[in-house]
Design an enzyme around this catalytic site. Structure first.
Site, PDB file in Angstrom:
ATOM      1  N   GLY A 159       0.703  -1.316   0.050  1.00 28.12           N
ATOM      2  CA  GLY A 159       0.175  -0.106  -0.183  1.00 28.12           C
ATOM      3  C   GLY A 159       0.930   1.375   0.217  1.00 28.12           C
ATOM      4  O   GLY A 159       2.083   1.205   0.069  1.00 28.12           O
ATOM      5  N   GLY A 160       0.207   2.414   0.130  1.00 32.55           N
ATOM      6  CA  GLY A 160       0.829   3.888  -0.106  1.00 32.55           C
ATOM      7  C   GLY A 160       0.009   4.727   0.216  1.00 32.55           C
ATOM      8  O   GLY A 160      -1.298   4.681   0.490  1.00 32.55           O
ATOM      9  N   GLY A 161       0.564   6.064   0.535  1.00 27.07           N
ATOM     10  CA  GLY A 161      -0.230   7.308   0.821  1.00 27.07           C
ATOM     11  C   GLY A 161       0.772   8.317   0.799  1.00 27.07           C
ATOM     12  O   GLY A 161       1.762   8.465   0.285  1.00 27.07           O
ATOM     13  N   ARG A 162       0.225   9.290   1.453  1.00 23.92           N
ATOM     14  CA  ARG A 162       1.128  10.637   1.765  1.00 23.92           C
ATOM     15  C   ARG A 162       2.516  10.557   2.432  1.00 23.92           C
ATOM     16  O   ARG A 162       3.378  11.157   2.314  1.00 23.92           O
ATOM     17  CB  ARG A 162       0.276  11.634   2.533  1.00 23.92           C
ATOM     18  CG  ARG A 162       0.138  11.186   4.021  1.00 23.92           C
ATOM     19  CD  ARG A 162      -0.758  12.278   4.722  1.00 23.92           C
ATOM     20  NE  ARG A 162      -0.955  11.836   6.252  1.00 23.92           N
ATOM     21  CZ  ARG A 162      -1.399  10.849   6.661  1.00 23.92           C
ATOM     22  NH1 ARG A 162      -2.249  10.228   5.854  1.00 23.92           N
ATOM     23  NH2 ARG A 162      -1.398  10.527   8.022  1.00 23.92           N
ATOM     24  N   PHE A 163       2.581   9.480   3.265  1.00 22.80           N
ATOM     25  CA  PHE A 163       3.819   8.933   4.087  1.00 22.80           C
ATOM     26  C   PHE A 163       4.866   8.407   3.221  1.00 22.80           C
ATOM     27  O   PHE A 163       6.155   8.730   3.244  1.00 22.80           O
ATOM     28  CB  PHE A 163       3.544   7.982   5.188  1.00 22.80           C
ATOM     29  CG  PHE A 163       2.572   6.992   4.969  1.00 22.80           C
ATOM     30  CD1 PHE A 163       3.372   5.838   4.544  1.00 22.80           C
ATOM     31  CD2 PHE A 163       1.235   6.817   4.912  1.00 22.80           C
ATOM     32  CE1 PHE A 163       2.664   4.506   4.118  1.00 22.80           C
ATOM     33  CE2 PHE A 163       0.435   5.699   4.412  1.00 22.80           C
ATOM     34  CZ  PHE A 163       1.249   4.517   4.304  1.00 22.80           C
ATOM     35  N   GLY A 164       4.454   7.476   2.177  1.00 22.81           N
ATOM     36  CA  GLY A 164       5.581   6.780   1.551  1.00 22.81           C
ATOM     37  C   GLY A 164       4.770   5.288   1.160  1.00 22.81           C
ATOM     38  O   GLY A 164       3.712   5.441   0.413  1.00 22.81           O
ATOM     39  N   VAL A 170       4.185   0.669   1.940  1.00 16.99           N
ATOM     40  CA  VAL A 170       4.248  -0.325   2.657  1.00 16.99           C
ATOM     41  C   VAL A 170       4.706  -1.509   1.882  1.00 16.99           C
ATOM     42  O   VAL A 170       4.061  -1.610   0.929  1.00 16.99           O
ATOM     43  CB  VAL A 170       3.055  -0.650   3.439  1.00 16.99           C
ATOM     44  CG1 VAL A 170       3.113  -1.641   4.432  1.00 16.99           C
ATOM     45  CG2 VAL A 170       2.601   0.877   4.077  1.00 16.99           C
ATOM     46  N   LYS A 204       6.558  -0.334   6.847  1.00 17.24           N
ATOM     47  CA  LYS A 204       6.215   1.219   6.674  1.00 17.24           C
ATOM     48  C   LYS A 204       7.310   2.129   6.385  1.00 17.24           C
ATOM     49  O   LYS A 204       7.920   2.462   7.333  1.00 17.24           O
ATOM     50  CB  LYS A 204       5.015   1.346   7.394  1.00 17.24           C
ATOM     51  CG  LYS A 204       4.366   3.169   7.126  1.00 17.24           C
ATOM     52  CD  LYS A 204       3.403   3.468   8.200  1.00 17.24           C
ATOM     53  CE  LYS A 204       2.725   4.655   7.778  1.00 17.24           C
ATOM     54  NZ  LYS A 204       1.860   4.865   8.990  1.00 17.24           N
ATOM     55  N   ASP A 207      -8.090  10.080  11.403  1.00 20.50           N
ATOM     56  CA  ASP A 207      -7.984   9.915  10.002  1.00 20.50           C
ATOM     57  C   ASP A 207      -8.828   8.465   9.747  1.00 20.50           C
ATOM     58  O   ASP A 207      -8.283   7.647   8.982  1.00 20.50           O
ATOM     59  CB  ASP A 207      -6.604   9.811   9.795  1.00 20.50           C
ATOM     60  CG  ASP A 207      -6.469   9.897   8.145  1.00 20.50           C
ATOM     61  OD1 ASP A 207      -6.970  10.471   7.715  1.00 20.50           O
ATOM     62  OD2 ASP A 207      -5.279   9.445   7.778  1.00 20.50           O
TER      63      ASP A 207
END
Length: 786
Positions: A489-494, A496, A511, A603
């Site tokens: 997965g992924g998102g604003r942080f980076g 996984v 992560k 969140d």
């Protein structure tokens, strides 16, 4: 002025009131700050007390273990030789003597019983020896060794006469045809000896003509048969092998299969005549051919008990003969192949054509055969050919029920007509078999579809105990293997990635969070501190943490169920209201645990809820990057990506508290029930406007058929005023999330939200791609450096 000062000595004029009010507000603010500090101190004190209580509990456990050890050692000391007095020992001697006498008496009784049992075994051995010597030279033994069906109708003397007639008609035989008596006797003995060594004989003797590989010469087989016969004759009569399991079942089968054995004998005679006429026509019309075996010699050649073209494998000098036979009606239906080359006519087999062969090494295997159930005893036999087929495990003699296979049909057919029927209406069981099987499968599948089992158990705990993780400065590669190509997965942080611990092989998730400044590092450390306080089955657990120059790596629990919405939008998954109840209850349990520890998630959205498995209803809440400890009057600006899950107070930058998370729970529940987002607009600004005004309603089409309890649950969460929303505790006590057994018994409603959720996810993906394209076009407009 003096008069005014006298009348108002305290200086409370029109201008003094605002000053006094400001001072009061400052005082109240100071008191609130002091109260906040006290609450923080109480929380820290509570944590310290909890840790000390845990230490005390551990100390008590150690103390209890020490006491148990002390008691055990004292008992051992009391039981020692010096612990009892001589007088007590002398008083116990008579009891010991009585026990010894009783043991001796029991030993004598057991000895007498063993002697009687030994005498019985000797008597049985003598009886078996007598029976073996009596049957050794009888006609029954000849029929068993020659492979002839012993329970067919007629006298037992018919078998040798038939063999004599076949020998007279045989005339000139090919080189590879052997003597019936010697080879079959040796083969039966060899099969019995192999069954004593191992339980998996390769061949099965069915009382049918044997098929032998043509690659072996007749002299070799005759020599092997002679050696086997010598070994059998060398056996002492007292060492006669006991009857096998199939032989012991012969009398029982004789009473059930008398009709089928008549058909079998007729089929054998018919096959012999067919082969004789076919070989005579081949020798007269075609002559010798290099691509065919030598069958041009003059004279009729009946099938006889032995035919060729099967595999013989040697194991310690003992040949194994695989036996197979098919029924045939007319010479046109005969299709015999050897090593893949046809013998006689080369016509393609059609319905009713029989393939009589054993696939040699290197030949193309046939498709597996369907299972056929025998009527005697309910046993089932499955035939399979090809290199990957396993040998049939069981006794060396296997009888086959020919009532299930009509004349003129076979299992080894290419281009078989599914509509072909048996020529005899009384023998169409095999044609009706697939239809009955298919009907049974339909009934079973319908029954399985009618019974839906929902797993409402709690989510499984993490595969490791809860731990307090401290950040390490070492390289992650020394302890873990991170799969960079496997992105979870992924998102604003980076992103996984999946990883594995080198020492234990435990599957985990890594992560990787990119950090650019001090604030980013503080946010990551805050996330680690919060996850150190979480120990719940519905919350993801932290295992380890590493810090580098430009990133943090959090090693966490790994679940492979995927995101919640990715699973419920799957076409193969059918969502019902009861499924939504199970999902929502576990979400509320996780949020309730967070709120008990004064933690706000802030969140909550579908992307941050993972399923433990692909089929169950267990979930885990992830991503605590925006989580905060609850503090009164704190203004929190949230950096979000999808606004339709945010509460009105977050959009307005107002105070956040526990009801903020409950708003997000209400939005998620609404989407699970309907497949629609209650506040989604054409643009982000319109979406936020709907959220601030709390403008939403129940769609008439999507909420049709849903219970009023579900609507009430959502209505009590999507409330603009924070104080009017239900808490996590109240949600868990709500009628909709309880009485699951009663709901499951009457839950036959299937939601229409699946297609709507798919459309919603496609729309969101389209918007993301649109924003990416827009950003790229804007970047192109910037002037490039010379």
């Amino acid at each position: 002025m003096s008069g005014v000062s006298e009348e108002d000595p305290e200086g409370l004029g029109p201008q003094g009131l605002p000053a006094l009010g400001g001072a009061c507000l400052v005082t109240v603010d100071k008191k609130l700050n002091v109260l906040t500090e006290k609450v923080d101190r109480l929380l820290h004190f509570q944590e310290d007390v909890t840790e000390k209580l845990q230490c005390v509990c551990q100390g008590m456990d150690h103390l209890e273990q020490g006491l148990h050890r002390l008691e055990a050692s004292q008992e051992l000391g009391l039981a020692g030789p010096g612990s009892t007095s001589p007088a007590a020992a002398q008083a116990a001697w008579p009891e010991v003597l009585e026990l010894v006498r009783a043991v001796r008496q029991e030993g004598a009784q057991h000895g007498a019983r063993l002697e009687a049992l030994f005498k019985m075994v000797v008597a049985v051995d003598r009886a078996i020896t007598l029976v073996g010597s009596t049957i050794q030279n009888s006609k029954v033994d000849d029929f068993i060794l020659q492979g002839t069906v012993p329970w067919r109708k007629g006298s037992l003397a018919d078998g040798p006469e038939e063999n004599k007639e076949q020998a007279e008609v045989a005339g000139v035989k090919p080189k590879h045809v052997l003597n019936t008596g010697s080879v079959q006797a040796a083969t039966s003995r060899a099969l019995w000896e192999e069954s004593q060594k191992q339980d998996t004989p390769v061949g099965t003797v069915e009382g049918l003509p044997l098929i032998i590989d043509t690659s072996l010469k007749g002299a070799d087989l005759t020599q092997a048969g002679a050696s086997l016969r010598q070994g059998v004759e060398a056996l002492d009569p007292g060492q006669e092998p006991p009857p096998t399991e199939a032989e012991s079942r012969l009398p029982a089968l004789a009473s059930e299969d008398t009709g089928t054995t008549l058909e079998l004998s007729v089929a054998i005679d018919r096959i012999s005549e067919v082969l004789t006429s076919l070989r005579m026509s081949q020798s007269a019309g075609e002559g010798t051919s290099s691509s065919k075996p030598d069958c041009s010699e003059p004279g009729p050649q009946p099938l006889g008990p032995l035919t060729t073209d099967s595999d013989i494998h040697s194991d310690e000098g003992l040949p194994r003969i695989s036996v197979r036979m098919r029924e045939m009606t007319t010479p046109e239906e005969l299709f015999e192949t050897q090593g893949g080359s046809p013998i006689g006519s080369a016509e393609a087999p059609g319905p009713g054509t029989v393939l009589e062969d054993q696939i040699p090494k290197g030949a193309r295997p046939f498709p597996p055969l369907p299972k056929r159930s025998c009527n005697n005893g309910g046993a089932s036999a499955e035939e399979a050919t090809g290199p990957g087929a396993e040998p049939i495990r069981g006794p060396s003699l296997v009888t086959r029920d020919w009532r299930d296979e009509p004349v003129g049909t076979t299992d080894l057919q290419q281009g078989r007509d599914p509509g072909a029927v048996s020529p005899e209406p009384g023998k169409d069981h095999a044609a009706q078999g697939p239809g009955r099987t298919e009907a049974g499968r339909r009934v079973s599948s319908a029954a399985e579809a009618a019974i839906v089992v929902l797993d409402d158990s709690a989510a499984p705990p993490a595969p490791f105990e809860h731990r307090v993780v401290s950040i390490k400065d070492t390289l992650i590669s020394t302890s873990y293997t991170v799969s960079q190509h496997e992105v979870l997965g992924g998102g604003r942080f980076g992103q996984v990635h999946r990883c594995t611990e080198r020492s234990t092989g435990l599957a985990l998730a890594a992560k990787i969070i990119k950090v650019k400044n001090i604030k980013d590092r503080e946010d990551v450390k805050n996330e680690i501190n919060i996850m150190n306080q979480l120990s719940h089955v519905n919350l993801i657990q932290l295992y380890d943490a590493f810090e580098s120059k430009n990133s943090f790596t959090l090693i966490m629990e790994y679940v492979d169920g995927g995101e919640l919405f990715d699973r419920i939008t799957d076409e193969k998954y059918h969502l019902t209201e009861l499924d939504v109840v199970l999902f929502t209850r576990q979400i509320c349990e996780g949020v309730h645990y967070l709120h008990q520890h004064y933690i706000l998630h802030l969140d909550l959205k579908p992307e941050n809820i993972l399923c433990v498995s692909q089929t169950g209803h267990q979930i885990k809440i992830i991503d605590f990057g925006l989580a905060r400890r609850y503090k009164p009057r704190e203004k929190l600006k949230v950096n979000f990506g999808t606004p339709e899950f945010l509460a009105p107070e977050v959009v307005n930058y107002e105070f956040v508290s526990f009801p903020t998370d409950m708003w997000s729970v209400g939005v998620i529940t609404y989407m699970l029930l309907s497949g629609l987002s209650p506040f989604l607009g054409e643009t982000d600004a319109e979406t936020m406007n709907f959220i601030v005004n709390c403008s939403w309603d129940f769609d008439a089409d999507t909420f049709k058929g849903l219970s009023e309890e579900a609507k009430d649950f959502v209505s009590r969460l999507l409330v603009k005023e924070k104080s009017c929303r239900m808490s996590a505790t109240q949600c868990l006590k709500h009628e909709w999330l309880n009485h699951l057994i009663a709901k499951a018994s009457g839950s036959n409603v299937r939601l229409r939200s699946q297609l709507l959720l798919q459309k919603y996810m496609a729309q969101r993906k389209w918007k993301k791609h649109f924003h990416v394209v827009t950003a790229v076009n804007r970047l192109r407009k910037f002037p490039t450096c010379p």
